[in-house]
Every structure is written in C-alpha cells, then in structure tokens.
Design a protein around this motif. Sequence first.
Motif, short mmCIF file in Angstrom:
data_model
loop_
_atom_site.label_atom_id
_atom_site.label_comp_id
_atom_site.label_asym_id
_atom_site.label_seq_id
_atom_site.Cartn_x
_atom_site.Cartn_y
_atom_site.Cartn_z
N TRP A 36 48.94 95.24 33.39
CA TRP A 36 48.19 96.38 32.88
C TRP A 36 46.85 95.89 32.34
O TRP A 36 46.79 94.85 31.67
N PHE A 37 45.82 96.66 32.64
CA PHE A 37 44.47 96.37 32.18
C PHE A 37 43.89 97.64 31.58
O PHE A 37 44.42 98.73 31.78
N ARG A 38 42.78 97.51 30.88
CA ARG A 38 42.12 98.70 30.35
C ARG A 38 40.61 98.49 30.37
O ARG A 38 40.12 97.36 30.35
N GLN A 39 39.91 99.61 30.39
CA GLN A 39 38.45 99.55 30.45
C GLN A 39 37.83 100.68 29.65
O GLN A 39 38.25 101.84 29.77
N VAL A 40 36.85 100.31 28.87
CA VAL A 40 36.06 101.25 28.12
C VAL A 40 34.71 101.37 28.81
O VAL A 40 34.19 100.36 29.30
N PRO A 41 34.13 102.57 28.88
CA PRO A 41 32.82 102.71 29.54
C PRO A 41 31.80 101.72 28.99
O PRO A 41 31.66 101.55 27.79
N TYR A 60 50.72 88.81 26.93
CA TYR A 60 50.01 89.89 26.27
C TYR A 60 48.66 89.43 25.74
O TYR A 60 48.49 88.28 25.33
N ALA A 61 47.73 90.36 25.71
CA ALA A 61 46.48 90.11 25.00
C ALA A 61 46.79 90.08 23.50
O ALA A 61 47.68 90.79 23.03
N ASP A 62 46.05 89.26 22.79
CA ASP A 62 46.29 89.15 21.35
C ASP A 62 46.16 90.50 20.65
O ASP A 62 46.87 90.77 19.68
N SER A 63 45.28 91.33 21.14
CA SER A 63 45.00 92.61 20.48
C SER A 63 46.17 93.59 20.55
O SER A 63 46.20 94.57 19.79
N VAL A 64 47.13 93.35 21.44
CA VAL A 64 48.25 94.29 21.58
C VAL A 64 49.60 93.66 21.28
O VAL A 64 50.62 94.36 21.28
N LYS A 65 49.62 92.36 21.02
CA LYS A 65 50.89 91.69 20.74
C LYS A 65 51.59 92.34 19.54
O LYS A 65 50.97 92.62 18.53
N GLY A 66 52.89 92.56 19.71
CA GLY A 66 53.67 93.16 18.65
C GLY A 66 53.63 94.68 18.65
O GLY A 66 54.41 95.32 17.94
N ARG A 67 52.72 95.28 19.43
CA ARG A 67 52.61 96.74 19.49
C ARG A 67 52.95 97.29 20.87
O ARG A 67 53.53 98.36 20.99
N ALA A 92 40.94 103.94 26.04
CA ALA A 92 40.41 103.34 27.26
C ALA A 92 41.06 104.01 28.46
O ALA A 92 42.03 104.78 28.31
N VAL A 93 40.56 103.69 29.63
CA VAL A 93 41.26 104.00 30.86
C VAL A 93 42.16 102.81 31.17
O VAL A 93 41.67 101.67 31.22
N TYR A 94 43.42 103.08 31.37
CA TYR A 94 44.39 102.02 31.63
C TYR A 94 44.73 101.98 33.12
O TYR A 94 44.93 103.02 33.74
N TYR A 95 44.80 100.76 33.65
CA TYR A 95 45.10 100.54 35.05
C TYR A 95 46.30 99.62 35.20
O TYR A 95 46.39 98.61 34.50
N CYS A 96 47.19 99.96 36.12
CA CYS A 96 48.21 98.99 36.48
C CYS A 96 47.72 98.21 37.69
O CYS A 96 46.85 98.69 38.44
N ALA A 97 48.26 97.03 37.86
CA ALA A 97 47.82 96.16 38.93
C ALA A 97 48.98 95.31 39.42
O ALA A 97 49.96 95.11 38.70
N ALA A 98 48.84 94.81 40.64
CA ALA A 98 49.88 93.98 41.23
C ALA A 98 49.25 92.80 41.96
O ALA A 98 48.13 92.90 42.48
N ASN A 99 49.96 91.69 41.97
CA ASN A 99 49.58 90.58 42.82
C ASN A 99 50.84 89.88 43.30
O ASN A 99 51.92 90.09 42.76
N THR A 100 50.67 89.07 44.31
CA THR A 100 51.81 88.36 44.90
C THR A 100 51.83 86.89 44.50
O THR A 100 52.56 86.10 45.09
N GLN A 113 45.29 104.16 40.01
CA GLN A 113 44.14 105.05 39.95
C GLN A 113 43.53 105.14 38.56
O GLN A 113 42.43 105.66 38.39
N GLY A 114 44.23 104.64 37.56
CA GLY A 114 43.73 104.70 36.19
C GLY A 114 44.21 105.96 35.48
O GLY A 114 44.36 107.02 36.10
N THR A 115 44.45 105.82 34.19
CA THR A 115 44.85 106.97 33.37
C THR A 115 44.22 106.84 31.99
O THR A 115 44.18 105.75 31.42
N GLN A 116 43.73 107.95 31.48
CA GLN A 116 43.02 107.93 30.21
C GLN A 116 44.01 107.95 29.05
O GLN A 116 44.94 108.77 29.01
N VAL A 117 43.77 107.07 28.10
CA VAL A 117 44.49 107.08 26.82
C VAL A 117 43.44 107.22 25.73
O VAL A 117 42.51 106.42 25.64
#
Length: 121
Positions: A36-41, A60-67, A92-100, A113-117
């Motif tokens: 999961w990623f997020r982006q602010v304009p 986890y990113a440090d900013s979200v650890k524990g939450r 932010a707009v949150y995006y899920c992502a995948a890799n192999t 496609q992204g979803t707004q939170v």
Amino acid sequence: QVQLVQSGGGLVQAGASLRLSCAASGRTFSSCAMGWFRQVPGKEREFVASISRGGASTDYADSVKGRFTISRDNAKNTVYLQMNSLKPEDTAVYYCAANTISYKSRSWDYWGQGTQVTVSS
C-alpha cells in the motif's frame, strides 16, 4: 498481468478507523507481494506497508507503525489495510500495488486505481 480493484476509503474524523481492500485478478495472487502506498497532491507517492506472498512478513513506514495493519487472504485474492487511530496527516489517495519480486522491493509493477482517505480534525 495483475488487475487490482480497490474499495473502502472515505471521510472520517481523527481517531476513527477505516479498512481498505484491494482485490486482485489475473496472475496468481499468491505469487505476488502486495503493498500500500499513498500520495498527497504535490508530493511524491510514499510507501505505507507491504506484505510477503504468504503473509508471514510485513513492513511498515514509521509514520503508520502501531496504527495500520496490512493483511492478505490468498483464498479471496484480497489484501487489506486496516487503519486505526487515523490522523489528519493520513489524508491522501491510497494505492495498492503488486510485484512478483519481494515485499521489500522498491519496484512495483501493478497498481490499483486509488481511493481517497480524508481525515478531519
């Protein structure tokens, strides 16, 4: 190819919880690490969390650890992001992502496609 369709998100008050879902189709879901990623304009997309193919390892990113908690259900081809104790800075707009490759990889091949939170104070 992997197609990712996100659901969840919305507007909540600070301190509330939300769960994002991301359903995958196409390539075998269990062969993909998920993130999961997020982006602010005006800012670059930033990493939030990732999970290994089998779900045993997470990061986890440090900013979200524990939450925030990332999880996956390989039987349902779905990855989740449970977000608790939300803060206005989580907006932010949150995006899920995948890799192999790996949940530790910096390269992500497929994106939802992204979803707004939005978290109000």
